[in-house]
Design a protein around this motif. Structure first.
Motif, PDB file in Angstrom:
ATOM      1  N   GLN A  38     -40.457  10.501  22.405  1.00 28.60           N
ATOM      2  CA  GLN A  38     -40.076  11.363  23.523  1.00 28.60           C
ATOM      3  C   GLN A  38     -41.308  11.815  24.290  1.00 28.60           C
ATOM      4  OE1 GLN A  38     -38.206  15.225  22.731  1.00 28.60           O
ATOM      5  NE2 GLN A  38     -36.910  14.959  24.528  1.00 28.60           N
ATOM      6  N   LYS A  39     -41.281  11.581  25.583  1.00 30.84           N
ATOM      7  CA  LYS A  39     -42.340  12.070  26.468  1.00 30.84           C
ATOM      8  C   LYS A  39     -41.864  13.336  27.166  1.00 30.84           C
ATOM      9  CE  LYS A  39     -44.260   7.472  27.010  1.00 30.84           C
ATOM     10  NZ  LYS A  39     -44.638   6.364  27.916  1.00 30.84           N
ATOM     11  N   LYS A  42     -38.525  14.045  29.347  1.00 26.31           N
ATOM     12  CA  LYS A  42     -37.716  12.829  29.268  1.00 26.31           C
ATOM     13  C   LYS A  42     -36.837  12.831  28.031  1.00 26.31           C
ATOM     14  CE  LYS A  42     -39.613  10.864  32.885  1.00 26.31           C
ATOM     15  NZ  LYS A  42     -38.826  10.656  34.135  1.00 26.31           N
ATOM     16  N   LYS A  45     -36.370   8.004  23.260  1.00 26.71           N
ATOM     17  CA  LYS A  45     -36.163   6.561  23.369  1.00 26.71           C
ATOM     18  C   LYS A  45     -36.187   5.965  21.970  1.00 26.71           C
ATOM     19  CE  LYS A  45     -38.673   2.414  24.912  1.00 26.71           C
ATOM     20  NZ  LYS A  45     -39.939   1.936  25.548  1.00 26.71           N
TER      21      LYS A  45
ATOM     22  N   GLN B 113     -30.227  11.442  30.879  1.00 21.77           N
ATOM     23  CA  GLN B 113     -31.506  12.078  31.218  1.00 21.77           C
ATOM     24  C   GLN B 113     -31.582  13.515  30.721  1.00 21.77           C
ATOM     25  OE1 GLN B 113     -31.427  11.771  35.511  1.00 21.77           O
ATOM     26  NE2 GLN B 113     -30.436  13.764  35.759  1.00 21.77           N
TER      27      GLN B 113
END
Lengths: 108, 121
Positions: A38-39, A42, A45, B113
């Motif tokens: 995770q960034k 965001k 993923k 998102q």
């Protein structure tokens, strides 16, 4: 309930370094362990599922290993875009899922 | 390419009900190999799984939230929804919808998102 821990909670590394993150389950979860990146700002993923299977589209420098209670995520050569927080997640006790507390990887 | 998009109010008053919808595009919510989940993340904190639903309407909830959570699905609109009742400031978080892939060890392989929900009067 199955509790997940991660170590370290944070680490500093340089581009090109080999990085290893550990995830431990409070009881055996076989290979039902998934890893996410995770960034900031965001969504997470998926990187690795079932402990060692690389998700489609994820670079091969990411790898996962382990079974039972101890698991590792390895980045073989850290790239600038890899600075992020990494979470493990157990799916053994489906349909109840738990995540680890995260490991933040930042620039040394 | 399947995509998920959360929608709903960004501000909810204490004691009221938080309602969010996730719209699935690029694929059918009725695909047999997937559950559809809600996950939340308070600012600066970790991830908490809230619950999930199958296309049949079968649900599973996190025991810690079960008494306040309802997840439903509308296959005609390719959407699933979250309702969380009696909210407090502790429910302030980014809420994500995600696809739970049964063929990938119940990993969450696609995420929306995220949408920020603040509980405040």
């Amino acid at each position: 309930d199955i509790q997940m821990t991660q170590s370290p909670s944070s680490l500093s590394a340089s581009v090109g370094d080999r990085v290893t993150i550990t995830c431990r389950a409070s009881q055996s979860i076989s290979s039902y362990l998934n890893w996410y990146q995770q960034k900031p700002g965001k969504a997470p993923k998926l990187l690795i599922y079932a402990a060692s299977s690389l998700q489609s589209g994820v670079p091969s420098r990411f790898s996962g290993s382990g079974s039972g209670t101890d698991f590792t995520l390895t980045i073989s050569s850290l790239q600038p875009e890899d600075f992020a927080t990494y979470y493990c997640q157990q799916s053994y006790s489906t349909p109840i899922f738990t995540f680890g507390p995260g490991t933040k990887v930042d620039i040394k | 390419q399947v995509q998920l998009q959360e929608s709903g109010p960004g501000l909810v008053k204490p004691s009221q009900t938080l309602s969010l919808t996730c719209t699935v595009s690029g694929g059918s919510i009725s695909s047999g190999s997937y559950y559809w989940s809600w996950i939340r993340q308070p600012a600066g904190k970790g991830l908490e799984w809230i619950g999930r639903i199958y296309t049949s309407g079968s649900t599973n909830y996190n025991p810690s939230l079960k008494s306040r959570v309802t997840i439903s699905v509308d296959t005609s609109k390719n959407q699933f929804s979250l309702k969380l009742s009696s909210v407090t400031a502790a429910d302030t978080a980014v809420y994500y919808c995600a696809r739970d892939s049964m063929i990938s060890a119940d990993a969450f392989d696609i995420w929306g998102q995220g949408t920020m929900v603040t509980v405040s009067s």
